[in-house]
Write a protein that holds these residues in place. Sequence first.
Motif, PDB file in Angstrom:
ATOM      1  N   UNK A 118     -11.883  26.170   4.137  1.00  0.00           N
ATOM      2  CA  UNK A 118     -11.881  25.075   5.114  1.00  0.00           C
ATOM      3  C   UNK A 118     -10.489  24.740   5.638  1.00  0.00           C
ATOM      4  N   UNK A 119      -9.435  25.117   4.910  1.00  0.00           N
ATOM      5  CA  UNK A 119      -8.085  24.767   5.353  1.00  0.00           C
ATOM      6  C   UNK A 119      -7.777  25.343   6.728  1.00  0.00           C
ATOM      7  N   UNK A 120      -8.392  26.476   7.057  1.00  0.00           N
ATOM      8  CA  UNK A 120      -8.129  27.100   8.355  1.00  0.00           C
ATOM      9  C   UNK A 120      -8.594  26.216   9.506  1.00  0.00           C
ATOM     10  N   UNK A 121      -9.657  25.444   9.296  1.00  0.00           N
ATOM     11  CA  UNK A 121     -10.202  24.600  10.356  1.00  0.00           C
ATOM     12  C   UNK A 121      -9.301  23.421  10.696  1.00  0.00           C
ATOM     13  N   UNK A 122      -8.485  22.996   9.737  1.00  0.00           N
ATOM     14  CA  UNK A 122      -7.639  21.817   9.969  1.00  0.00           C
ATOM     15  C   UNK A 122      -6.167  22.178  10.099  1.00  0.00           C
ATOM     16  N   UNK A 139      -3.312  37.164   4.395  1.00  0.00           N
ATOM     17  CA  UNK A 139      -3.360  36.161   3.321  1.00  0.00           C
ATOM     18  C   UNK A 139      -3.282  34.762   3.915  1.00  0.00           C
ATOM     19  N   UNK A 140      -4.006  34.587   4.992  1.00  0.00           N
ATOM     20  CA  UNK A 140      -3.928  33.356   5.773  1.00  0.00           C
ATOM     21  C   UNK A 140      -4.265  32.115   4.951  1.00  0.00           C
ATOM     22  N   UNK A 141      -5.370  32.149   4.221  1.00  0.00           N
ATOM     23  CA  UNK A 141      -5.815  30.957   3.495  1.00  0.00           C
ATOM     24  C   UNK A 141      -4.792  30.548   2.442  1.00  0.00           C
ATOM     25  N   UNK A 142      -4.319  31.501   1.653  1.00  0.00           N
ATOM     26  CA  UNK A 142      -3.306  31.189   0.640  1.00  0.00           C
ATOM     27  C   UNK A 142      -2.027  30.672   1.280  1.00  0.00           C
ATOM     28  N   UNK A 143      -1.604  31.322   2.358  1.00  0.00           N
ATOM     29  CA  UNK A 143      -0.369  30.940   3.043  1.00  0.00           C
ATOM     30  C   UNK A 143      -0.477  29.515   3.590  1.00  0.00           C
TER      31      UNK A 143
END
Length: 212
Positions: A118-122, A139-143
């Motif tokens: 969900x972090x990508x949405x915000x 590694x978008x979500x972790x980054x």
Amino acid sequence: MAIAYRQQIDDDTEFALWRIEETADDLYKQLQLDETEKAYTKKLSKSKRYLHWLGTRVLLRKMLGTDDYIDAKVDSHGKPYLVSLPYHISLSHSFDYAAVMISKTSPVGIDIEQIKEKVERIATKFMRPEELAFIEEERKIQHLYVCWCAKEAVYKCYGQKEVSFADNITLHPFTFQHHDVLDAKLHKGEVNIDYEVGYLQYEDYMIGYVKG
């Protein structure tokens, strides 16, 4: 149940994680609370929020190594502090973990978050365009979670309200590692503070931590 992870930052500063496996009653029995705190705990439901409150206080007690009453209060900005002990503190929690950071010499900030898509949405709400530009796609979500935890840690360390993660806290470009540091700046009005923020991926959680 013991401390799950502990890291010494320097001679006066450390943080630790506590995996909350106890019941609320088991945690409650490990604490000494005054009447105000007892009344507050009664208002909390027997939920994760209650377990988190108890878990951070039990961990704080373990880190300070005392069985005496710990007088912990919250200031007008929501920052916790110790009334009669010479430590700066910061508290955080997420799902099964409580996190506490303490220092004898400087303000500190810590944040722990369970890693979720969900972090990508915000992301655009807490990241500047130039920050989004250095996020690694594979590694978008972790980054992104490193960025969130770093900004939250800086916010807690600074300890004052009305700070915008996107407008007032800037991260210098960095590549994701599982355990590393990054450079950040808090800028608001005449305030300009540089921070070196540590971060760590622990299981499926991200931790950001900073000493002022």
